[in-house]
Every structure is written in C-alpha cells, then in structure tokens.
Design a protein around this motif. Structure first.
Motif, PDB file in Angstrom:
ATOM      1  N   PRO A  25       0.808  -1.215   0.000  1.00 19.74           N
ATOM      2  CA  PRO A  25       0.000   0.000   0.000  1.00 19.74           C
ATOM      3  C   PRO A  25       0.847   1.275   0.000  1.00 19.74           C
ATOM      4  O   PRO A  25       0.466   2.276  -0.598  1.00 19.74           O
ATOM      5  CB  PRO A  25      -0.830  -0.101   1.273  1.00 19.74           C
ATOM      6  N   HIS A  26       2.000   1.241   0.651  1.00 18.57           N
ATOM      7  CA  HIS A  26       2.874   2.419   0.716  1.00 18.57           C
ATOM      8  C   HIS A  26       3.363   2.807  -0.680  1.00 18.57           C
ATOM      9  O   HIS A  26       3.329   3.986  -1.058  1.00 18.57           O
ATOM     10  CB  HIS A  26       4.056   2.164   1.651  1.00 18.57           C
ATOM     11  N   LEU A  27       3.790   1.826  -1.462  1.00 21.91           N
ATOM     12  CA  LEU A  27       4.279   2.102  -2.813  1.00 21.91           C
ATOM     13  C   LEU A  27       3.145   2.628  -3.694  1.00 21.91           C
ATOM     14  O   LEU A  27       3.338   3.569  -4.460  1.00 21.91           O
ATOM     15  CB  LEU A  27       4.897   0.845  -3.424  1.00 21.91           C
ATOM     16  N   ALA A  28       1.960   2.047  -3.539  1.00 21.61           N
ATOM     17  CA  ALA A  28       0.806   2.526  -4.310  1.00 21.61           C
ATOM     18  C   ALA A  28       0.487   3.977  -3.943  1.00 21.61           C
ATOM     19  O   ALA A  28       0.184   4.800  -4.813  1.00 21.61           O
ATOM     20  CB  ALA A  28      -0.405   1.626  -4.063  1.00 21.61           C
ATOM     21  N   ALA A  54      -4.528  -0.602 -17.882  1.00 18.13           N
ATOM     22  CA  ALA A  54      -5.234  -1.581 -17.047  1.00 18.13           C
ATOM     23  C   ALA A  54      -4.324  -2.118 -15.942  1.00 18.13           C
ATOM     24  O   ALA A  54      -4.764  -2.322 -14.806  1.00 18.13           O
ATOM     25  CB  ALA A  54      -5.767  -2.720 -17.902  1.00 18.13           C
ATOM     26  N   THR A  55      -3.051  -2.320 -16.262  1.00 18.32           N
ATOM     27  CA  THR A  55      -2.099  -2.802 -15.256  1.00 18.32           C
ATOM     28  C   THR A  55      -1.925  -1.773 -14.154  1.00 18.32           C
ATOM     29  O   THR A  55      -1.913  -2.109 -12.968  1.00 18.32           O
ATOM     30  CB  THR A  55      -0.737  -3.126 -15.914  1.00 18.32           C
ATOM     31  N   VAL A  56      -1.799  -0.515 -14.524  1.00 14.19           N
ATOM     32  CA  VAL A  56      -1.650   0.551 -13.524  1.00 14.19           C
ATOM     33  C   VAL A  56      -2.916   0.637 -12.671  1.00 14.19           C
ATOM     34  O   VAL A  56      -2.842   0.762 -11.444  1.00 14.19           O
ATOM     35  CB  VAL A  56      -1.333   1.909 -14.187  1.00 14.19           C
ATOM     36  N   SER A  57      -4.065   0.545 -13.298  1.00  8.47           N
ATOM     37  CA  SER A  57      -5.328   0.598 -12.566  1.00  8.47           C
ATOM     38  C   SER A  57      -5.410  -0.536 -11.544  1.00  8.47           C
ATOM     39  O   SER A  57      -5.767  -0.319 -10.379  1.00  8.47           O
ATOM     40  CB  SER A  57      -6.498   0.501 -13.545  1.00  8.47           C
ATOM     41  N   ARG A  58      -5.057  -1.753 -11.977  1.00  3.68           N
ATOM     42  CA  ARG A  58      -5.059  -2.910 -11.066  1.00  3.68           C
ATOM     43  C   ARG A  58      -4.067  -2.712  -9.929  1.00  3.68           C
ATOM     44  O   ARG A  58      -4.367  -2.985  -8.773  1.00  3.68           O
ATOM     45  CB  ARG A  58      -4.701  -4.178 -11.839  1.00  3.68           C
ATOM     46  N   MET A  59      -2.878  -2.241 -10.271  1.00  7.87           N
ATOM     47  CA  MET A  59      -1.830  -2.070  -9.266  1.00  7.87           C
ATOM     48  C   MET A  59      -2.275  -1.073  -8.201  1.00  7.87           C
ATOM     49  O   MET A  59      -2.042  -1.280  -7.011  1.00  7.87           O
ATOM     50  CB  MET A  59      -0.543  -1.652  -9.967  1.00  7.87           C
ATOM     51  N   LEU A  60      -2.950  -0.005  -8.619  1.00  8.56           N
ATOM     52  CA  LEU A  60      -3.384   1.011  -7.657  1.00  8.56           C
ATOM     53  C   LEU A  60      -4.622   0.578  -6.873  1.00  8.56           C
ATOM     54  O   LEU A  60      -4.734   0.878  -5.690  1.00  8.56           O
ATOM     55  CB  LEU A  60      -3.641   2.336  -8.369  1.00  8.56           C
ATOM     56  N   SER A  61      -5.527  -0.123  -7.511  1.00  9.52           N
ATOM     57  CA  SER A  61      -6.749  -0.529  -6.798  1.00  9.52           C
ATOM     58  C   SER A  61      -6.474  -1.672  -5.825  1.00  9.52           C
ATOM     59  O   SER A  61      -7.098  -1.758  -4.777  1.00  9.52           O
ATOM     60  CB  SER A  61      -7.854  -0.913  -7.776  1.00  9.52           C
ATOM     61  N   ARG A  62      -5.526  -2.534  -6.178  1.00  9.80           N
ATOM     62  CA  ARG A  62      -5.214  -3.681  -5.315  1.00  9.80           C
ATOM     63  C   ARG A  62      -3.999  -3.436  -4.429  1.00  9.80           C
ATOM     64  O   ARG A  62      -3.676  -4.281  -3.593  1.00  9.80           O
ATOM     65  CB  ARG A  62      -4.975  -4.918  -6.171  1.00  9.80           C
ATOM     66  N   ASN A  63      -3.300  -2.318  -4.656  1.00  8.11           N
ATOM     67  CA  ASN A  63      -2.070  -2.017  -3.915  1.00  8.11           C
ATOM     68  C   ASN A  63      -1.073  -3.167  -4.002  1.00  8.11           C
ATOM     69  O   ASN A  63      -0.396  -3.490  -3.032  1.00  8.11           O
ATOM     70  CB  ASN A  63      -2.367  -1.715  -2.439  1.00  8.11           C
ATOM     71  N   PHE A  65       1.932  -5.346  -6.484  1.00  5.97           N
ATOM     72  CA  PHE A  65       2.917  -5.202  -7.544  1.00  5.97           C
ATOM     73  C   PHE A  65       3.632  -6.520  -7.780  1.00  5.97           C
ATOM     74  O   PHE A  65       4.042  -7.181  -6.825  1.00  5.97           O
ATOM     75  CB  PHE A  65       3.981  -4.165  -7.149  1.00  5.97           C
ATOM     76  N   SER A  66       3.832  -6.866  -9.064  1.00  5.06           N
ATOM     77  CA  SER A  66       4.711  -7.985  -9.367  1.00  5.06           C
ATOM     78  C   SER A  66       6.135  -7.511  -9.087  1.00  5.06           C
ATOM     79  O   SER A  66       6.387  -6.308  -8.956  1.00  5.06           O
ATOM     80  CB  SER A  66       4.576  -8.399 -10.835  1.00  5.06           C
ATOM     81  N   THR A  67       7.066  -8.429  -9.015  1.00  3.62           N
ATOM     82  CA  THR A  67       8.458  -8.056  -8.728  1.00  3.62           C
ATOM     83  C   THR A  67       8.991  -7.087  -9.775  1.00  3.62           C
ATOM     84  O   THR A  67       9.588  -6.063  -9.447  1.00  3.62           O
ATOM     85  CB  THR A  67       9.344  -9.316  -8.675  1.00  3.62           C
ATOM     86  N   ASP A  68       8.738  -7.390 -11.040  1.00  3.85           N
ATOM     87  CA  ASP A  68       9.214  -6.535 -12.121  1.00  3.85           C
ATOM     88  C   ASP A  68       8.583  -5.147 -12.051  1.00  3.85           C
ATOM     89  O   ASP A  68       9.269  -4.132 -12.165  1.00  3.85           O
ATOM     90  CB  ASP A  68       8.909  -7.181 -13.474  1.00  3.85           C
ATOM     91  N   GLU A  71      10.018  -3.086  -9.200  1.00  2.00           N
ATOM     92  CA  GLU A  71      11.336  -2.528  -9.515  1.00  2.00           C
ATOM     93  C   GLU A  71      11.213  -1.314 -10.432  1.00  2.00           C
ATOM     94  O   GLU A  71      11.861  -0.292 -10.208  1.00  2.00           O
ATOM     95  CB  GLU A  71      12.218  -3.593 -10.170  1.00  2.00           C
ATOM     96  N   ARG A  72      10.384  -1.423 -11.454  1.00  3.15           N
ATOM     97  CA  ARG A  72      10.190  -0.301 -12.373  1.00  3.15           C
ATOM     98  C   ARG A  72       9.608   0.903 -11.641  1.00  3.15           C
ATOM     99  O   ARG A  72      10.033   2.042 -11.855  1.00  3.15           O
ATOM    100  CB  ARG A  72       9.231  -0.684 -13.498  1.00  3.15           C
ATOM    101  N   THR A  73       8.616   0.640 -10.799  1.00  6.21           N
ATOM    102  CA  THR A  73       7.947   1.719 -10.068  1.00  6.21           C
ATOM    103  C   THR A  73       8.910   2.399  -9.106  1.00  6.21           C
ATOM    104  O   THR A  73       8.954   3.627  -9.017  1.00  6.21           O
ATOM    105  CB  THR A  73       6.719   1.163  -9.315  1.00  6.21           C
TER     106      THR A  73
END
Length: 122
Positions: A25-28, A54-63, A65-68, A71-73
């Motif tokens: 959640p902190h990274l999101a 869609a990936t960004v939306s999922r990442m933010l709504s679910r807080n 992140f995959s490992t890759d 790292e990118r974020t």
C-alpha cells in the motif's frame, strides 16, 4: 473456483502465468502522490512504466505489484530513467507514423470528395 486457484498456484510455481503480486500500500500511495504532484494520468504512468493502463489501474486498486513492476515503479519514483530505451522510442515513432498514414489517407479521401462535389456543381 478452487480448482482454478490451484491451477493458478501450480502455474505460478513453475514459472507459467502471471507473476505473483505482493501487496504494498505504501508504494501505491507514493505512485498516487506522484500522479497528483505532476498531474499524471494512469495512462501517463503506464507509458512511463512500459505497461498498460489496465495494469496501472489494477496495481493502484489492489495495492499490489509484481516483482518486475515493483522494480520499475521504485526506479521511476527515485527519479531514475523513465524506461524510454531505443525499442520503446521506436515503437512510439511507429505508432505515430501509422497514425499519420491514417490521417493522410483520410485527408486524401476528403480532398477527393471535395473535388467531386466541385465538379458536380460546374
């Protein structure tokens, strides 16, 4: 549903399917802060990270992140390179060229229509 979950776990354990996502959640929240501070949309962030909106939306709504993606974020948030390597720039330029070709074809068709109309009026 349980069978599907077991199948997903098995596929992930042997390197198939989607990479496991870990909650953060902190990274999101940091990504949301960056978006607010710089006036970025999810599409902008997706382009910087080299993923879909869609990936960004999922990442933010679910807080999560995959490992890759984590790292990118983290690299993006730390002011690292915005992931625009030569391949990404080439893809962007090809998309722009394709759009220009489409617009040029549309302009030619409109010009032909205008000339036809002008000839009919004479």
């Amino acid at each position: 549903m349980a069978a599907l979950s077991k199948c997903n776990l098995l596929c992930n354990s042997i390197g198939m399917g989607r990479h496991a996502r870990k909650p953060d959640p902190h990274l999101a929240d940091e990504v949301r802060g960056l978006m607010r501070h710089r006036g970025l949309s999810q599409s902008d962030v997706a382009e910087l990270l080299g993923v879909t909106k869609a990936t960004v939306s999922r990442m933010l709504s679910r807080n999560a992140f995959s490992t890759d993606l984590r790292e990118r974020t983290e690299r993006l948030l730390s002011g690292g390179a915005p992931f625009e390597n030569a391949t990404m720039l080439l893809h962007k330029s090809l998309r722009i060229i394709a759009e220009c070709d489409r617009l040029l074809d549309a302009a030619r068709a409109l010009t032909a229509q205008a000339l036809d109309l002008a000839e009919r009026k004479q």
